[in-house]
Design an enzyme around this catalytic site. Structure first.
Site, short mmCIF file in Angstrom:
data_model
loop_
_atom_site.label_atom_id
_atom_site.label_comp_id
_atom_site.label_asym_id
_atom_site.label_seq_id
_atom_site.Cartn_x
_atom_site.Cartn_y
_atom_site.Cartn_z
N SER A 132 44.71 41.83 40.90
CA SER A 132 43.46 42.40 41.40
C SER A 132 43.05 43.65 40.64
O SER A 132 41.88 44.05 40.70
CB SER A 132 43.58 42.72 42.90
OG SER A 132 43.81 41.54 43.64
N GLY A 345 51.15 15.12 65.06
CA GLY A 345 51.82 14.73 63.82
C GLY A 345 50.91 13.99 62.85
O GLY A 345 51.06 14.11 61.63
N GLU A 368 38.97 35.23 43.89
CA GLU A 368 37.70 35.95 44.03
C GLU A 368 37.85 37.19 44.91
O GLU A 368 36.92 37.59 45.61
CB GLU A 368 36.61 35.02 44.61
CG GLU A 368 36.22 33.87 43.70
CD GLU A 368 35.67 34.32 42.36
OE1 GLU A 368 35.16 35.46 42.26
OE2 GLU A 368 35.75 33.54 41.39
N GLY A 369 39.02 37.79 44.86
CA GLY A 369 39.29 38.99 45.64
C GLY A 369 40.04 38.66 46.91
O GLY A 369 39.54 37.92 47.77
N THR A 370 41.27 39.17 47.02
CA THR A 370 42.09 38.89 48.19
C THR A 370 41.45 39.41 49.48
O THR A 370 40.54 40.24 49.44
CB THR A 370 43.47 39.53 48.04
OG1 THR A 370 43.31 40.97 48.01
CG2 THR A 370 44.18 39.08 46.78
#
Length: 388
Positions: A132, A345, A368-370
């Site tokens: 980043s 399940g 695209e940015g945390t």
């Protein structure tokens, strides 16, 4: 802000959804199980997308795109986002808006072939040691007396670089002193596949988005002419900030499509599946899940559509786009998980798309940015308003 869709927007939604269901859904299972998207399939769907007017629809009309306003574009993105990522991103490609920042010559050489479906673009920013912190990139370029630039360094996690005919590589090209200390200057370069010193290597096996590849790019004394600079030298961040901001809204919209698909699968299953003499949707443990999923998805949609409206009004802020991206990606994770819980399940079996949606959701909170970066942007804007 008008909450109702125009007739044109309804047509965009209906046309795109019909295309996704008819041309993309039938190939999802094969791509998921093989992890491979055959070129012949790409070309077949690509031609159909071009004929339907859906290819490169994010581009302005003057260069051959659909000329959509931001909200209409994001409605289109939401419908495409319902399908396997490799299928919709590769076969119904949307060239990066940053290509519009090029000179007329650069547009003709790089943008127009992407719009015509002759090739694909890719952006090379991320590095093994930077993540980043883009200003911390080690890959660099130096200009020689004749004007050429020589690029050195490594980029990774570069999406679909194996298909792309060129990359836009962001390189450190010097340093500058700012009030916050010394920072690197960044320049963006067009680098054609096949350029001497430019090598594309296979990337990593990814739990998310099977069939959508990533690559490692290596630059070893890779020489490009001065004409290959995108924007001005040392102004790579200015170019990126001017043209790539809306990509967060694009991510948000594709997440909304997948979340909506998962929610409706859960609703249908809850209505039809019977246990203890009644549909499971009548049990509070399930019905409350459906209510929460629907409410959170609506909130994410409203944040995204508001940001789109403000984008076209010229009043959107970084926080607006970060809120939309953050909320939509986290809602997708929640809805995908709860939809599987409703199915039990069976939700984890690949006969249904839920396990794929669940896996694919994980990367959205990173690229695209945390989520942490988005929260930083939002809080920074809040504090700045108070002088903080």
């Amino acid at each position: 802000m008008q909450f109702g869709l125009t007739d044109e927007q309804r047509m965009i939604v209906d046309t795109t959804r019909a295309f996704v269901e008819a041309e993309l859904y039938p190939h999802e299972l094969a791509v998921e199980r093989s992890g491979h998207l055959p070129l012949e399939l790409i070309r077949d769907i690509q031609k159909k997308a071009i004929d339907a007017g859906l290819y490169a629809a994010n581009m302005p009309a003057e260069v051959g795109g659909a000329g959509l306003d931001t909200l209409s574009w994001l409605l289109y993105e939401r419908e495409l986002g319902r399908a396997n990522y490799a299928l919709h991103w590769t076969c119904v490609a949307r060239p990066s808006n940053i290509l519009l920042a090029g000179t007329p010559e650069q547009r003709e050489r790089y943008l127009m072939p992407c719009i015509r479906g002759e090739t694909w673009d890719c952006l090379a920013m991320t590095e093994p040691g930077a993540g980043s912190d883009l200003r911390g990139m080690k890959a660099s370029a130096r200009q020689e007396p004749g004007g050429d630039w020589v690029l050195n360094g490594t980029k990774h996690f570069i999406s679909h670089a194996d298909l792309a005919g060129f990359t836009i590589a962001f390189m450190a090209t010097g340093e500058e002193t700012t009030p916050k200390g010394v920072k690197k200057k960044i320049t963006a370069f067009f680098v054609d596949k096949g350029t001497k010193g430019f090598t594309i290597r296979d990337g990593y096996r990814n739990v998310s988005h099977r069939g959508y590849t990533n690559a490692v790019l290596e630059f070893d004394d890779c020489r490009v002419p001065a004409a290959n600079v995108l924007g001005a030298p040392h102004k790579g961040f200015d170019v990126a900030n001017a043209w790539l901001g809306a990509t967060r809204l694009q991510v948000a919209s594709t997440c909304l499509g997948r979340a909506d698909r998962a929610l409706h699968l859960a609703i249908s299953y809850a209505a039809q599946r019977h246990q203890f003499g009644q549909s499971i949707g009548k049990f509070q443990g399930v019905s409350f899940k459906l209510a929460d999923m629907a409410m959170e998805l609506k909130a994410a949609e409203l944040l995204t559509w508001e940001a789109a409206w403000k984008f076209d009004e010229g009043s959107v802020t970084e926080a607006d786009m970060s809120m939309a991206k953050l909320k939509a990606t986290e809602v997708l994770a929640m809805v995908a998980d709860e939809a599987i819980q409703v199915h039990g399940g069976m939700g984890l079996m690949d006969e249904l798309p839920l396990e794929r949606i669940w896996r694919d959701a994980r990367v959205e909170r990173i690229w695209e940015g945390t989520s942490e970066i988005q929260r930083h942007i939002i809080s920074r804007e809040l504090l700045r308003a108070q002088g903080g």
